[in-house]
Design a protein around this motif. Structure first.
Motif, PDB file in Angstrom:
ATOM      1  N   ARG A  38      82.942  -0.072  79.965  1.00 53.03           N
ATOM      2  CA  ARG A  38      81.499   0.125  80.180  1.00 53.03           C
ATOM      3  C   ARG A  38      80.726  -1.177  80.067  1.00 53.03           C
ATOM      4  NH1 ARG A  38      83.568   3.401  82.148  1.00 53.03           N
ATOM      5  NH2 ARG A  38      83.594   5.648  81.792  1.00 53.03           N
ATOM      6  N   ASN A  68      71.981   9.064  73.726  1.00 53.59           N
ATOM      7  CA  ASN A  68      71.775   8.185  74.863  1.00 53.59           C
ATOM      8  C   ASN A  68      70.914   6.988  74.534  1.00 53.59           C
ATOM      9  OD1 ASN A  68      73.294   9.752  76.652  1.00 53.59           O
ATOM     10  ND2 ASN A  68      71.589  11.144  76.939  1.00 53.59           N
ATOM     11  N   GLU A  69      70.387   6.957  73.334  1.00 50.44           N
ATOM     12  CA  GLU A  69      69.564   5.814  72.960  1.00 50.44           C
ATOM     13  C   GLU A  69      69.854   5.465  71.521  1.00 50.44           C
ATOM     14  OE1 GLU A  69      64.841   4.520  73.010  1.00 50.44           O
ATOM     15  OE2 GLU A  69      65.556   6.210  74.179  1.00 50.44           O
ATOM     16  N   ASN A  91      62.109  -2.519  82.864  1.00 49.68           N
ATOM     17  CA  ASN A  91      63.536  -2.441  83.157  1.00 49.68           C
ATOM     18  C   ASN A  91      63.807  -2.930  84.576  1.00 49.68           C
ATOM     19  OD1 ASN A  91      66.236  -1.715  83.376  1.00 49.68           O
ATOM     20  ND2 ASN A  91      65.948   0.222  82.314  1.00 49.68           N
ATOM     21  N   GLN A 148      68.232   1.562  75.217  1.00 49.07           N
ATOM     22  CA  GLN A 148      68.628   2.521  76.245  1.00 49.07           C
ATOM     23  C   GLN A 148      69.942   2.092  76.896  1.00 49.07           C
ATOM     24  OE1 GLN A 148      65.328   2.802  78.935  1.00 49.07           O
ATOM     25  NE2 GLN A 148      64.116   4.091  77.568  1.00 49.07           N
ATOM     26  N   CYS A 149      70.035   0.823  77.221  1.00 46.77           N
ATOM     27  CA  CYS A 149      71.215   0.277  77.901  1.00 46.77           C
ATOM     28  C   CYS A 149      72.467   0.422  77.042  1.00 46.77           C
ATOM     29  CB  CYS A 149      70.952  -1.191  78.233  1.00 46.77           C
ATOM     30  SG  CYS A 149      72.323  -2.056  79.000  1.00 46.77           S
ATOM     31  N   TYR A 178      73.666  -1.128  67.477  1.00 44.22           N
ATOM     32  CA  TYR A 178      74.792  -0.881  68.374  1.00 44.22           C
ATOM     33  C   TYR A 178      76.108  -1.202  67.680  1.00 44.22           C
ATOM     34  CZ  TYR A 178      77.834  -1.774  72.476  1.00 44.22           C
ATOM     35  OH  TYR A 178      78.857  -1.777  73.391  1.00 44.22           O
ATOM     36  N   ALA A 196      77.138   6.454  74.491  1.00 45.19           N
ATOM     37  CA  ALA A 196      77.300   7.850  74.907  1.00 45.19           C
ATOM     38  C   ALA A 196      78.653   8.053  75.568  1.00 45.19           C
ATOM     39  CB  ALA A 196      76.172   8.250  75.859  1.00 45.19           C
ATOM     40  N   SER A 197      79.064   7.095  76.396  1.00 49.36           N
ATOM     41  CA  SER A 197      80.376   7.165  77.041  1.00 49.36           C
ATOM     42  C   SER A 197      81.492   7.072  76.005  1.00 49.36           C
ATOM     43  CB  SER A 197      80.529   6.030  78.057  1.00 49.36           C
ATOM     44  OG  SER A 197      79.622   6.172  79.125  1.00 49.36           O
ATOM     45  N   GLY A 234      72.753   2.275  74.442  1.00 43.34           N
ATOM     46  CA  GLY A 234      72.915   3.684  74.114  1.00 43.34           C
ATOM     47  C   GLY A 234      73.734   4.415  75.158  1.00 43.34           C
ATOM     48  N   THR A 235      73.608   4.004  76.416  1.00 40.58           N
ATOM     49  CA  THR A 235      74.404   4.594  77.484  1.00 40.58           C
ATOM     50  C   THR A 235      75.884   4.276  77.291  1.00 40.58           C
ATOM     51  OG1 THR A 235      72.568   4.427  79.046  1.00 40.58           O
ATOM     52  CG2 THR A 235      74.762   4.667  79.979  1.00 40.58           C
ATOM     53  N   VAL A 236      76.159   3.037  76.884  1.00 43.37           N
ATOM     54  CA  VAL A 236      77.549   2.653  76.596  1.00 43.37           C
ATOM     55  C   VAL A 236      78.096   3.510  75.457  1.00 43.37           C
ATOM     56  CG1 VAL A 236      79.064   0.804  75.775  1.00 43.37           C
ATOM     57  CG2 VAL A 236      77.213   0.281  77.387  1.00 43.37           C
TER      58      VAL A 236
END
Length: 205
Positions: free
Chosen positions: A105, A2-3, A28, A72-73, A134, A79-80, A75-77
């Protein structure tokens, strides 16, 4: 995941310190309201209720805070993407899922969290480590899909693998890099599908 890994550049003190998490969460929210470029460390200190000097005990600059948020942001992409690709039935299916999920995403981030999208775009334009990590992870996923496709006989094997991965990533960039996607929003409904189809036809043995 996630990160994004290696997001600790510019951070100080214990990695798991609760105060660092509070600063990131508050920043944030603040960036979300006012944008990254218009926010100073003094603004954050006032909003959080800490002194500027105290924030500098945990981050050496505004960029370091932005890096943590961007990690974090993005990382969320990622993770998907990992979840979607893992559900693919073949290398061909996994490539389509990779491209479609990245576009979906990143577009959601643009439309639903515009200020945080701008932090990600700023990260890309300035070459921040979070942005480089990333892109490196996307290329890594792509490389594994290409290897799988070659082993299964779905993809051709004549072109050097690294060259193939680089070329495909270049073709994907206008729709998966936050800095570039904002200029191609009117094409996101059809262009990614057409590009994916073209890439897969070029990979045919």
């Amino acid at each position: 995941m996630n990160e994004i890994a290696s997001s600790s550049a510019g951070q100080r003190g214990p990695a798991d310190h609760d105060i660092r998490d509070q600063i990131v969460a508050a920043a944030n929210k603040h960036f979300g309201h006012f944008g990254y470029a218009k926010t100073t460390v003094s603004d954050l200190a006032k909003a959080i209720g800490f002194s500027k000097a105290y924030i500098y005990k945990f981050f050496d600059s505004k960029q370091a805070i932005g890096e943590a948020i961007c990690s974090q942001c993005l990382g969320t992409v990622l993770a998907s993407v990992h979840t979607s690709v893992a559900e693919g039935k073949s290398a061909t299916d996994k490539f389509r899922r990779l491209f479609q999920t990245l576009v979906a995403r990143t577009s959601e981030l643009f439309f639903n969290d515009r200020q945080l999208y701008e932090v990600a775009a700023y990260s890309s334009s300035e070459g921040w480590q979070s942005s480089r990590n990333y892109e490196e992870q996307i290329r890594g996923i792509l490389l594994e899909i290409l290897r799988e496709g070659r082993e299964s006989g779905e993809f051709e094997r004549k072109t050097p693998l690294d060259e193939t991965a680089r070329a495909i990533f270049l073709v994907m960039q206008p729709f998966v890099k936050p800095l570039l996607l904002q200029h191609n929003l009117d094409l996101i409904d059809e262009a990614p599908k057409e590009i994916a189809g073209l890439v897969l036809r070029s990979l045919a043995p």
